[in-house]
Motif scaffolding. Structure first.
Motif, PDB file in Angstrom:
ATOM      1  N   LYS A   8     -72.825 123.757  11.214  1.00 28.36           N
ATOM      2  CA  LYS A   8     -74.169 123.198  11.293  1.00 28.36           C
ATOM      3  C   LYS A   8     -74.505 122.821  12.739  1.00 28.36           C
ATOM      4  N   TYR A   9     -75.742 123.123  13.129  1.00 29.91           N
ATOM      5  CA  TYR A   9     -76.266 122.644  14.395  1.00 29.91           C
ATOM      6  C   TYR A   9     -76.992 121.342  14.093  1.00 29.91           C
ATOM      7  N   VAL A  10     -76.540 120.258  14.729  1.00 30.23           N
ATOM      8  CA  VAL A  10     -77.027 118.924  14.380  1.00 30.23           C
ATOM      9  C   VAL A  10     -77.456 118.179  15.643  1.00 30.23           C
ATOM     10  N   THR A  11     -78.584 117.495  15.553  1.00 26.97           N
ATOM     11  CA  THR A  11     -78.946 116.552  16.605  1.00 26.97           C
ATOM     12  C   THR A  11     -79.251 115.216  15.949  1.00 26.97           C
ATOM     13  N   VAL A  28     -74.035  99.474  23.417  1.00 30.43           N
ATOM     14  CA  VAL A  28     -73.221 100.100  24.461  1.00 30.43           C
ATOM     15  C   VAL A  28     -73.669 101.520  24.773  1.00 30.43           C
ATOM     16  N   GLU A  29     -74.475 102.108  23.903  1.00 31.14           N
ATOM     17  CA  GLU A  29     -74.904 103.479  24.141  1.00 31.14           C
ATOM     18  C   GLU A  29     -76.144 103.777  23.320  1.00 31.14           C
ATOM     19  N   LYS A  30     -77.033 104.608  23.882  1.00 28.87           N
ATOM     20  CA  LYS A  30     -78.244 104.985  23.165  1.00 28.87           C
ATOM     21  C   LYS A  30     -78.567 106.442  23.437  1.00 28.87           C
ATOM     22  N   ALA A  31     -78.784 107.202  22.374  1.00 30.02           N
ATOM     23  CA  ALA A  31     -79.238 108.580  22.481  1.00 30.02           C
ATOM     24  C   ALA A  31     -80.631 108.628  21.854  1.00 30.02           C
ATOM     25  N   PRO A  32     -81.698 108.607  22.655  1.00 29.71           N
ATOM     26  CA  PRO A  32     -83.066 108.538  22.119  1.00 29.71           C
ATOM     27  C   PRO A  32     -83.485 109.845  21.472  1.00 29.71           C
ATOM     28  N   ILE A  33     -84.517 109.789  20.681  1.00 27.80           N
ATOM     29  CA  ILE A  33     -84.972 110.974  19.958  1.00 27.80           C
ATOM     30  C   ILE A  33     -85.423 112.076  20.907  1.00 27.80           C
ATOM     31  N   GLU A  34     -85.870 111.689  22.112  1.00 32.69           N
ATOM     32  CA  GLU A  34     -86.294 112.689  23.093  1.00 32.69           C
ATOM     33  C   GLU A  34     -85.100 113.465  23.652  1.00 32.69           C
ATOM     34  N   PRO A  36     -81.557 113.678  22.021  1.00 31.08           N
ATOM     35  CA  PRO A  36     -80.550 113.301  21.024  1.00 31.08           C
ATOM     36  C   PRO A  36     -79.170 113.865  21.361  1.00 31.08           C
ATOM     37  N   PHE A  37     -78.154 113.280  20.719  1.00 30.71           N
ATOM     38  CA  PHE A  37     -76.795 113.810  20.787  1.00 30.71           C
ATOM     39  C   PHE A  37     -76.750 115.084  19.960  1.00 30.71           C
ATOM     40  N   GLN A  38     -76.223 116.168  20.536  1.00 26.60           N
ATOM     41  CA  GLN A  38     -76.223 117.473  19.879  1.00 26.60           C
ATOM     42  C   GLN A  38     -74.792 117.969  19.682  1.00 26.60           C
ATOM     43  N   PHE A  39     -74.509 118.491  18.503  1.00 33.73           N
ATOM     44  CA  PHE A  39     -73.177 119.061  18.273  1.00 33.73           C
ATOM     45  C   PHE A  39     -73.256 120.134  17.197  1.00 33.73           C
ATOM     46  N   ILE A  40     -72.223 120.956  17.160  1.00 32.53           N
ATOM     47  CA  ILE A  40     -72.060 121.954  16.104  1.00 32.53           C
ATOM     48  C   ILE A  40     -70.851 121.540  15.293  1.00 32.53           C
ATOM     49  N   LYS A 144     -76.577 103.164  14.351  1.00 30.87           N
ATOM     50  CA  LYS A 144     -77.873 103.117  13.675  1.00 30.87           C
ATOM     51  C   LYS A 144     -78.730 104.230  14.254  1.00 30.87           C
ATOM     52  N   GLY A 145     -79.328 105.034  13.381  1.00 28.30           N
ATOM     53  CA  GLY A 145     -80.150 106.102  13.925  1.00 28.30           C
ATOM     54  C   GLY A 145     -80.752 106.995  12.873  1.00 28.30           C
ATOM     55  N   GLN A 146     -81.028 108.242  13.287  1.00 29.06           N
ATOM     56  CA  GLN A 146     -81.726 109.199  12.427  1.00 29.06           C
ATOM     57  C   GLN A 146     -81.246 110.611  12.745  1.00 29.06           C
ATOM     58  N   VAL A 147     -81.111 111.424  11.702  1.00 29.99           N
ATOM     59  CA  VAL A 147     -80.797 112.837  11.874  1.00 29.99           C
ATOM     60  C   VAL A 147     -82.084 113.548  12.285  1.00 29.99           C
ATOM     61  N   VAL A 148     -82.090 114.119  13.469  1.00 34.35           N
ATOM     62  CA  VAL A 148     -83.290 114.806  13.974  1.00 34.35           C
ATOM     63  C   VAL A 148     -83.319 116.256  13.527  1.00 34.35           C
ATOM     64  N   THR A 149     -82.166 116.933  13.626  1.00 35.03           N
ATOM     65  CA  THR A 149     -82.067 118.346  13.248  1.00 35.03           C
ATOM     66  C   THR A 149     -80.818 118.561  12.415  1.00 35.03           C
ATOM     67  N   MET A 150     -80.930 119.383  11.380  1.00 32.12           N
ATOM     68  CA  MET A 150     -79.782 119.751  10.560  1.00 32.12           C
ATOM     69  C   MET A 150     -80.041 121.150  10.014  1.00 32.12           C
TER      70      MET A 150
END
Length: 218
Positions: A8-11, A28-34, A36-40, A144-150
């Motif tokens: 899966k390609y996930v952000t 300690v860390e923030k990945a904003p929606i603009e 996002p943290f991306q991984f496969i 705490k956050g939200q799945v942007v892409t799946m």
């Protein structure tokens, strides 16, 4: 014949909190929606526990979960604080005092060629004290956050990530890895990425990789 689960390609956009020494819950860390943290999935980019929780969600779904120490970077281990000769950090025979000082985070490589980072704790007359523990070792991680892409990852995206082994995939994976900490755009400036760092695995052979960035994800 068992069908293989597709990668899966996930952000994800998230905020990461831990408790500090005073028991205060801090960001300690923030990945904003603009950005996002991306991984496969399935490629060892993110912590297994983080990945499994995210893959159980749907695109657009919010999350709020805690990874306990044993699910995250494990306990803080005093054995991962080592002492290296100053010659390890010499350039043209001179100790690199501009880069090696208490508080500096240095890229290193062990005897197996595995790259990781060490935090300089202290300079002595002839040696440097280095902490190889992950910066978040010994801490529970509260996301705490939200799945942007799946979605299913394409073969091209998977191959692009393999070609750039050691970094997270930036953007749509066609442009290679982004700069900084594995493609992350940190807004808080503290802590490390939630991807899987291999800090403190094995003994350091004393090789200092001058000038390298911090993209040391597994």
């Amino acid at each position: 014949m068992e069908q293989q689960t597709p990668n899966k390609y996930v952000t994800v956009a998230y905020e990461l909190y831990t408790d500090n020494d005073k028991g205060i819950h801090e960001l300690v860390e923030k990945a904003p929606i603009e950005h996002p943290f991306q991984f496969i999935s399935g490629l060892g980019i993110a912590l297994d526990s983080f990945e499994s929780k995210i893959l159980a969600l749907a695109e657009g779904e919010a999350f709020d979960f805690v990874l306990k120490v044993d699910e995250a970077y494990g306990p803080y281990e005093q054995d991962h604080v080592i002492e290296l000769p100053k010659e390890t950090f010499a350039i043209n025979g001179r100790f690199d005092k501009d880069m090696v000082y208490p508080g500096a985070v240095l890229p290193l490589v062990n005897a197996d060629g595995m790259r990781f980072q060490g935090l300089v704790l202290e300079l002595k007359d002839n040696t440097v004290i280095i902490d190889l523990n992950h910066p978040l070792a010994g801490k529970d991680l509260h996301f705490k956050g939200q799945v942007v892409t799946m979605r299913d990852a394409t073969n091209e995206e998977i191959q692009a990530l393999i070609n750039h082994e050691g970094c997270n995939c930036g953007g749509d994976c066609e442009g290679g890895c982004e700069g900084g900490c594995g493609g992350h755009h940190h807004e808080h400036g503290e802590g490390e990425c939630c991807g899987k760092h291999e800090h403190g695995k094995g003994e350091c052979c004393g090789k200092h990789e001058h000038g390298e960035g911090c993209g040391c994800h597994k």
